[in-house]
Design a protein around this motif. Structure first.
Motif, PDB file in Angstrom:
ATOM      1  N   GLN A 125       1.308  -7.497  -8.979  1.00 48.35           N
ATOM      2  CA  GLN A 125       1.623  -6.841 -10.252  1.00 48.35           C
ATOM      3  C   GLN A 125       2.605  -5.695 -10.004  1.00 48.35           C
ATOM      4  O   GLN A 125       2.469  -4.952  -9.024  1.00 48.35           O
ATOM      5  CB  GLN A 125       0.351  -6.302 -10.909  1.00 48.35           C
ATOM      6  CG  GLN A 125       0.600  -5.908 -12.358  1.00 48.35           C
ATOM      7  CD  GLN A 125      -0.637  -5.323 -13.033  1.00 48.35           C
ATOM      8  OE1 GLN A 125      -1.481  -4.748 -12.369  1.00 48.35           O
ATOM      9  NE2 GLN A 125      -0.720  -5.468 -14.334  1.00 48.35           N
ATOM     10  N   ARG A 167       2.663   1.558  -3.388  1.00 47.03           N
ATOM     11  CA  ARG A 167       1.696   1.853  -4.456  1.00 47.03           C
ATOM     12  C   ARG A 167       1.336   3.334  -4.456  1.00 47.03           C
ATOM     13  O   ARG A 167       1.259   3.968  -5.505  1.00 47.03           O
ATOM     14  CB  ARG A 167       0.434   1.010  -4.250  1.00 47.03           C
ATOM     15  CG  ARG A 167      -0.513   1.030  -5.435  1.00 47.03           C
ATOM     16  CD  ARG A 167      -1.857   0.427  -5.085  1.00 47.03           C
ATOM     17  NE  ARG A 167      -2.622   1.338  -4.256  1.00 47.03           N
ATOM     18  CZ  ARG A 167      -3.655   0.981  -3.493  1.00 47.03           C
ATOM     19  NH1 ARG A 167      -4.023  -0.271  -3.418  1.00 47.03           N
ATOM     20  NH2 ARG A 167      -4.298   1.869  -2.790  1.00 47.03           N
ATOM     21  N   GLU A 168       1.146   3.901  -3.266  1.00 46.98           N
ATOM     22  CA  GLU A 168       0.780   5.326  -3.229  1.00 46.98           C
ATOM     23  C   GLU A 168       1.938   6.212  -3.659  1.00 46.98           C
ATOM     24  O   GLU A 168       1.748   7.213  -4.333  1.00 46.98           O
ATOM     25  CB  GLU A 168       0.270   5.700  -1.834  1.00 46.98           C
ATOM     26  CG  GLU A 168      -1.126   5.139  -1.616  1.00 46.98           C
ATOM     27  CD  GLU A 168      -1.765   5.547  -0.287  1.00 46.98           C
ATOM     28  OE1 GLU A 168      -1.185   6.384   0.424  1.00 46.98           O
ATOM     29  OE2 GLU A 168      -2.839   5.000   0.007  1.00 46.98           O
ATOM     30  N   ARG A 211       3.518  12.918 -11.413  1.00 49.16           N
ATOM     31  CA  ARG A 211       3.373  13.974 -12.418  1.00 49.16           C
ATOM     32  C   ARG A 211       4.500  14.986 -12.394  1.00 49.16           C
ATOM     33  O   ARG A 211       4.892  15.518 -13.416  1.00 49.16           O
ATOM     34  CB  ARG A 211       2.009  14.641 -12.282  1.00 49.16           C
ATOM     35  CG  ARG A 211       0.969  13.889 -13.101  1.00 49.16           C
ATOM     36  CD  ARG A 211      -0.380  14.508 -12.986  1.00 49.16           C
ATOM     37  NE  ARG A 211      -0.850  14.361 -11.609  1.00 49.16           N
ATOM     38  CZ  ARG A 211      -2.069  14.674 -11.229  1.00 49.16           C
ATOM     39  NH1 ARG A 211      -2.922  15.176 -12.079  1.00 49.16           N
ATOM     40  NH2 ARG A 211      -2.435  14.509  -9.972  1.00 49.16           N
ATOM     41  N   ARG A 243       6.779   3.206 -17.383  1.00 44.15           N
ATOM     42  CA  ARG A 243       6.076   3.787 -18.534  1.00 44.15           C
ATOM     43  C   ARG A 243       6.451   5.248 -18.729  1.00 44.15           C
ATOM     44  O   ARG A 243       6.561   5.730 -19.853  1.00 44.15           O
ATOM     45  CB  ARG A 243       4.563   3.668 -18.352  1.00 44.15           C
ATOM     46  CG  ARG A 243       4.067   2.246 -18.507  1.00 44.15           C
ATOM     47  CD  ARG A 243       2.571   2.211 -18.799  1.00 44.15           C
ATOM     48  NE  ARG A 243       2.106   0.826 -18.788  1.00 44.15           N
ATOM     49  CZ  ARG A 243       1.460   0.274 -17.762  1.00 44.15           C
ATOM     50  NH1 ARG A 243       1.168   0.989 -16.695  1.00 44.15           N
ATOM     51  NH2 ARG A 243       1.092  -0.988 -17.814  1.00 44.15           N
ATOM     52  N   ARG A 296       0.827  -1.196   0.000  1.00 42.86           N
ATOM     53  CA  ARG A 296       0.000   0.000   0.000  1.00 42.86           C
ATOM     54  C   ARG A 296       0.871   1.260   0.000  1.00 42.86           C
ATOM     55  O   ARG A 296       0.624   2.206  -0.750  1.00 42.86           O
ATOM     56  CB  ARG A 296      -0.934  -0.008   1.212  1.00 42.86           C
ATOM     57  CG  ARG A 296      -1.906   1.142   1.221  1.00 42.86           C
ATOM     58  CD  ARG A 296      -2.860   1.097   2.400  1.00 42.86           C
ATOM     59  NE  ARG A 296      -3.695   2.284   2.396  1.00 42.86           N
ATOM     60  CZ  ARG A 296      -4.938   2.321   1.911  1.00 42.86           C
ATOM     61  NH1 ARG A 296      -5.477   1.243   1.391  1.00 42.86           N
ATOM     62  NH2 ARG A 296      -5.623   3.440   1.937  1.00 42.86           N
ATOM     63  N   ARG A 341       3.242   5.006 -24.917  1.00 43.74           N
ATOM     64  CA  ARG A 341       2.967   4.033 -23.855  1.00 43.74           C
ATOM     65  C   ARG A 341       2.489   2.702 -24.436  1.00 43.74           C
ATOM     66  O   ARG A 341       2.842   1.636 -23.926  1.00 43.74           O
ATOM     67  CB  ARG A 341       1.922   4.592 -22.883  1.00 43.74           C
ATOM     68  CG  ARG A 341       2.506   5.614 -21.910  1.00 43.74           C
ATOM     69  CD  ARG A 341       1.419   6.507 -21.334  1.00 43.74           C
ATOM     70  NE  ARG A 341       0.297   5.782 -20.783  1.00 43.74           N
ATOM     71  CZ  ARG A 341       0.097   5.583 -19.478  1.00 43.74           C
ATOM     72  NH1 ARG A 341       0.947   6.063 -18.595  1.00 43.74           N
ATOM     73  NH2 ARG A 341      -0.943   4.914 -19.050  1.00 43.74           N
ATOM     74  N   GLN A 346       5.335  -0.057 -12.358  1.00 48.00           N
ATOM     75  CA  GLN A 346       5.076  -0.024 -13.801  1.00 48.00           C
ATOM     76  C   GLN A 346       4.839   1.393 -14.328  1.00 48.00           C
ATOM     77  O   GLN A 346       5.181   1.688 -15.467  1.00 48.00           O
ATOM     78  CB  GLN A 346       3.893  -0.933 -14.157  1.00 48.00           C
ATOM     79  CG  GLN A 346       2.596  -0.575 -13.472  1.00 48.00           C
ATOM     80  CD  GLN A 346       1.485  -1.582 -13.811  1.00 48.00           C
ATOM     81  OE1 GLN A 346       1.037  -1.657 -14.937  1.00 48.00           O
ATOM     82  NE2 GLN A 346       1.065  -2.353 -12.836  1.00 48.00           N
ATOM     83  N   HIS A 347       4.278   2.261 -13.481  1.00 49.73           N
ATOM     84  CA  HIS A 347       4.002   3.616 -13.961  1.00 49.73           C
ATOM     85  C   HIS A 347       5.295   4.424 -14.100  1.00 49.73           C
ATOM     86  O   HIS A 347       5.407   5.297 -14.950  1.00 49.73           O
ATOM     87  CB  HIS A 347       3.027   4.320 -13.032  1.00 49.73           C
ATOM     88  CG  HIS A 347       1.803   3.496 -12.775  1.00 49.73           C
ATOM     89  ND1 HIS A 347       0.949   3.136 -13.791  1.00 49.73           N
ATOM     90  CD2 HIS A 347       1.327   2.906 -11.656  1.00 49.73           C
ATOM     91  CE1 HIS A 347      -0.007   2.380 -13.285  1.00 49.73           C
ATOM     92  NE2 HIS A 347       0.198   2.222 -11.999  1.00 49.73           N
ATOM     93  N   PRO A 356       0.388   7.043 -10.424  1.00 48.39           N
ATOM     94  CA  PRO A 356       0.526   8.077 -11.456  1.00 48.39           C
ATOM     95  C   PRO A 356       0.377   9.511 -10.951  1.00 48.39           C
ATOM     96  O   PRO A 356       1.171  10.369 -11.347  1.00 48.39           O
ATOM     97  CB  PRO A 356      -0.577   7.712 -12.458  1.00 48.39           C
ATOM     98  CG  PRO A 356      -0.745   6.242 -12.303  1.00 48.39           C
ATOM     99  CD  PRO A 356      -0.514   5.953 -10.835  1.00 48.39           C
ATOM    100  N   PRO A 357      -0.576   9.827 -10.099  1.00 47.29           N
ATOM    101  CA  PRO A 357      -0.670  11.233  -9.686  1.00 47.29           C
ATOM    102  C   PRO A 357       0.598  11.711  -8.982  1.00 47.29           C
ATOM    103  O   PRO A 357       1.012  12.863  -9.138  1.00 47.29           O
ATOM    104  CB  PRO A 357      -1.865  11.250  -8.724  1.00 47.29           C
ATOM    105  CG  PRO A 357      -2.649  10.030  -9.047  1.00 47.29           C
ATOM    106  CD  PRO A 357      -1.653   9.002  -9.497  1.00 47.29           C
ATOM    107  N   ASP A 381       4.295  -0.948 -23.826  1.00 48.15           N
ATOM    108  CA  ASP A 381       3.587  -2.133 -23.327  1.00 48.15           C
ATOM    109  C   ASP A 381       3.539  -3.259 -24.359  1.00 48.15           C
ATOM    110  O   ASP A 381       3.622  -4.436 -24.001  1.00 48.15           O
ATOM    111  CB  ASP A 381       2.164  -1.773 -22.855  1.00 48.15           C
ATOM    112  CG  ASP A 381       2.148  -1.438 -21.379  1.00 48.15           C
ATOM    113  OD1 ASP A 381       2.742  -0.401 -21.015  1.00 48.15           O
ATOM    114  OD2 ASP A 381       1.576  -2.210 -20.579  1.00 48.15           O
TER     115      ASP A 381
END
Lengths: 329, 405
Positions: free
Chosen positions: B352, B106-107, B115, B360, B103, B277, B356-357, B111-112, B281
């Motif tokens: 997963q 992940r945070e 930025r 990318r 958790r 992107r 990954q972000h 993505p946000p 992928d």
């Protein structure tokens, strides 16, 4: 032995923003409280969850109600919730009690977790009434990890308190049951007067209990007290049930999103290249910038702060609260 | 899963060593053979069960209850043998222990939260491509000069590493990814420096070694808030350093290899740079930089009629699943008109790839920069593979480019 039925899970399906589940079982667990077991009609896995998570129950009247998952996450096929009849409410719980029957279908959103269990050497769980629900899987988890824990569980009277037998049978002395008609109000001072950096306090229950616990913990280190109000913040804005429009500002196209399609599906049909992965609102791959309009966030990726900014959304599950959304696509 | 009894069939047996050099170099023939042999194949050499079809690999990836990670996601079974390092709190953990580290990370990597990096990384990618074209001309090694150079330029800074010793990152990752396979020559080759590399990486995970504005500092801040313990924080930083460098480097190399080898797709991408992107992928699907991971059965489990006994190791061929013709149209084709969503190159389910972000974003910056400056890119020779037990890796990727005039 378990046999893998290999039914496709989320990514192979065309997932709407909500999933239709079936009531498999409905059992009274206390005065005015029923527990529901929900399964997928096709028998597929349900999205993973962690203790403290809730789901949205979207009732035919359009009312959305949030209920904590209180079952066993090692069973990926069943969600369990417990619903208290609230006669002062808008009819959500009355519908569940009086009309929703085993075999019936119900729309479910989520799960999302705004009340996660963080690691600690010791836990003190404090439940008031139906506030026991999110704490049940936390207690199981604390037990599995070998943490030291105790539960202080208050309610009006024994008959109104759900899961007493389950708790007594599984955990014995770690659980202190304090029905108000026998013991009076919870003696929070006795439990919380000594701040302890190694203990996390998890509390869920009615507003006055939370306020009292917050006051009793005022000298505790910050972050040790974690609370959730089981009367979820009233959904002041109804979830937009009808069609809405999404404008793709870079290409100038506009698509209409009907209730049976996700925004992601509609964007793809309109030819937009939006990459996705889980299509369940958990991985964040399809995150898309929002230029105008207010998304109806239904994912479990964005934090409260990020949701409030309304400048991005996950179109695989999220929809719109406004009649029109403009996306940077 | 159901309790329905089904006739138990013996899965086909193959004595192949999937970690032998010829299969690591060119895995497709073995992947095809395993997929065609059946939904489950027993690999007698290593006493494991193999899944190579998309359906079964996907089902095993999402079912953490039946296919656990805490007994190790390599060949070694942590129930019986001591792990070579303290296990990862993410990759080599099951719920409930897995929840809090996942958790938190992940945070931090959502993505946000990334930025602000997007704005910083695009000019750095532009600058890198400019420099390569100016100093190396039209023929260069795209692995060394781009795929390797760019992540090493941006990722350690994003984590908040100090300036010294960064050349340990790739060797450490190479060693960690080799360790998921058998103790073969690839593992032995690094044995002499395992202790030194580990010591360096572990030292970088301490709070005092990290800047106060990177991913590492945010992990420690989560520990201060009690979302993690202070004992967990350095191991979560270690996960970033182990899993965040080699994977991205070889993922970017795979993308450049794919684009340089498919001139039509390069043209398509140049016409529509928003496909960056998708290109990344699709390359991850097509090449599968992470080829394999293991799970361990928590109970006797039956897949398509074959019994896998409790405690067995199960080898999931992500690369084979990503080219399963039952799931993908023309799976061997690198194709930007395809929707690669749903590939298992980043895994699937609760494990997963949490970074990954970030990957990318790195790919988008580098590919965008390249498309602005390069009209044509083509292979100028056979790429050279580097062998690793888990990662489909490159050693050299010679390309010839025609800069935009």
């Amino acid at each position: 032995m378990v046999v893998h039925n290999l039914l496709p899970t989320a990514p192979l399906q065309q997932h709407p923003s909500t999933v239709t589940l079936q009531v498999q079982d409905k059992t009274p667990v206390a005065d005015g409280v029923v527990s529901l077991a929900l399964v997928h009609p096709d028998g597929t896995r349900l999205p993973d969850w962690t203790p403290g998570s809730h789901i949205d129950l979207i009732l035919p009247s359009g009312v959305t109600r949030q209920y904590s998952l209180c079952g066993d996450r090692w069973d990926p096929y069943t969600y369990r919730i417990a619903v208290l009849r609230e006669d002062s409410g808008r009819g959500g719980s009355a519908y569940v009690h009086d009309q929703l029957m085993p075999g019936n279908l119900v729309e479910v959103g989520g799960p999302r977790n705004h009340f996660p269990l963080a690691p600690a050497e010791r836990y003190l769980f404090i439940a008031g009434g139906i506030g026991i629900t999110p704490l049940l899987p936390m207690i199981h988890q604390a037990d599995v990890t070998g943490a030291d824990w105790q539960l202080l569980y208050g309610g009006r009277n024994r008959a109104s308190m759900a899961f007493l037998d389950e708790l007594a049978a599984s955990y014995g002395d770690r659980v202190q049951i304090s029905p108000q008609d026998e013991c009076g109000l919870l003696d929070l001072e006795a439990w919380l007067s000594q701040p302890d950096t190694g203990t996390k306090v998890y509390c869920c229950g009615p507003g006055p209990l939370l306020t009292a616990v917050e006051a009793a913990c005022s000298r505790w280190p910050p972050y040790n007290l974690r609370t959730e109000r089981f009367t979820a913040k009233a959904l002041t804005e109804p979830v937009h049930r009808g069609p809405f429009e999404v404008e793709l500002c870079r290409s100038g196209r506009t698509v209409t999103i009907t209730p049976d399609a996700t925004v992601l599906q509609a964007l793809r049909q309109a030819g937009a290249d939006v990459l996705s992965s889980c299509e369940h609102g958990t991985c964040g791959t399809c995150l898309t910038p929002v230029v105008e309009g207010t998304p109806d966030h239904r994912d479990s990726v964005l934090t409260e702060h990020e949701r409030a900014a309304n400048d991005c959304m996950l179109p695989c599950v999220s929809r719109s609260r406004s009649a029109r959304l403009v996306l940077d696509l | 899963m159901t309790e329905a009894p089904a006739a138990v069939v013996e899965p086909p047996v193959n004595d192949v060593d999937p970690f032998a050099p010829e299969h690591l170099t060119t895995p497709e023939p073995l992947h095809n053979a395993l997929r065609e042999a059946g939904p489950v194949v027993r690999l007698s050499r290593h006493d494991v069960y193999a899944l190579a079809r998309y359906r079964e690999v996907h089902a095993a990836l999402v079912d953490w209850q039946t296919f656990q990670s805490a007994a190790g996601v390599g060949l070694a079974n942590f129930r019986h043998s001591k792990p070579w390092r303290p296990p990862s709190l993410l990759l080599e953990a099951d719920p409930p222990h897995h929840d809090a580290p996942r958790r938190v990370l992940r945070e931090i990597l959502a993505p946000p939260a990334l930025r602000r990096l997007r704005a910083a990384w695009q000019p750095m990618a532009d600058d890198l491509v400019d420099t390569v074209l100016a100093t190396q001309g039209t023929d260069f090694d795209a692995f060394e000069s781009l795929a390797k150079a760019f992540p090493l330029r941006v990722f350690p800074d994003a984590v908040g590493l100090g300036p010294d010793g960064r050349d340990n990152l790739l060797p450490y990752g190479n060693m960690a990814f080799n360790a998921f396979g058998p103790a073969n020559a690839l593992v032995q080759a690094d044995a002499h420096r395992a202790a030194d590399l580990s010591a360096w990486v572990n030292a970088q995970c301490a709070r005092r070694a990290l800047t106060d504005d990177g991913f590492g500092a945010r992990i420690w801040a989560a520990a201060d808030r009690g979302d993690l313990t202070h004992e967990q924080a350095p191991l979560v930083v270690r996960s970033l350093l182990t899993a965040g460098v080699d994977t991205t480097v070889h993922g970017l190399a795979a993308t450049l290899y794919a684009l340089a080898g498919h001139p039509d797709e390069w043209q398509r991408f140049r016409e529509r740079p928003e496909l960056a992107r998708v290109a990344f992928d699709e390359a991850v699907r097509w090449q599968s930089p992470v080829q394999t991971f293991f799970r361990t059965a928590t109970t006797d489990v039956e897949i398509a009629g074959s019994l896998i006994p409790e405690g067995s190791k199960i080898l999931m061929f992500l690369g084979a699943a990503n080219r399963d013709p039952a799931r993908w149209n023309g799976p061997d084709r690198f194709d930007l008109t395809r929707d690669p969503s749903g590939h298992v190159g980043f895994g699937m389910g609760i494990h997963q790839c949490v970074g990954q972000h970030v990957a990318r974003l790195e790919a988008e910056a580098l590919l965008t920069a390249l498309a602005r400056r390069v009209e044509r890119i083509e292979l100028a020779g056979e790429p050279r593979r580097h062998l690793n037990n888990t990662l489909r890796s490159f050693a050299a990727l010679p390309v010839h480019v025609r800069p935009v005039s």
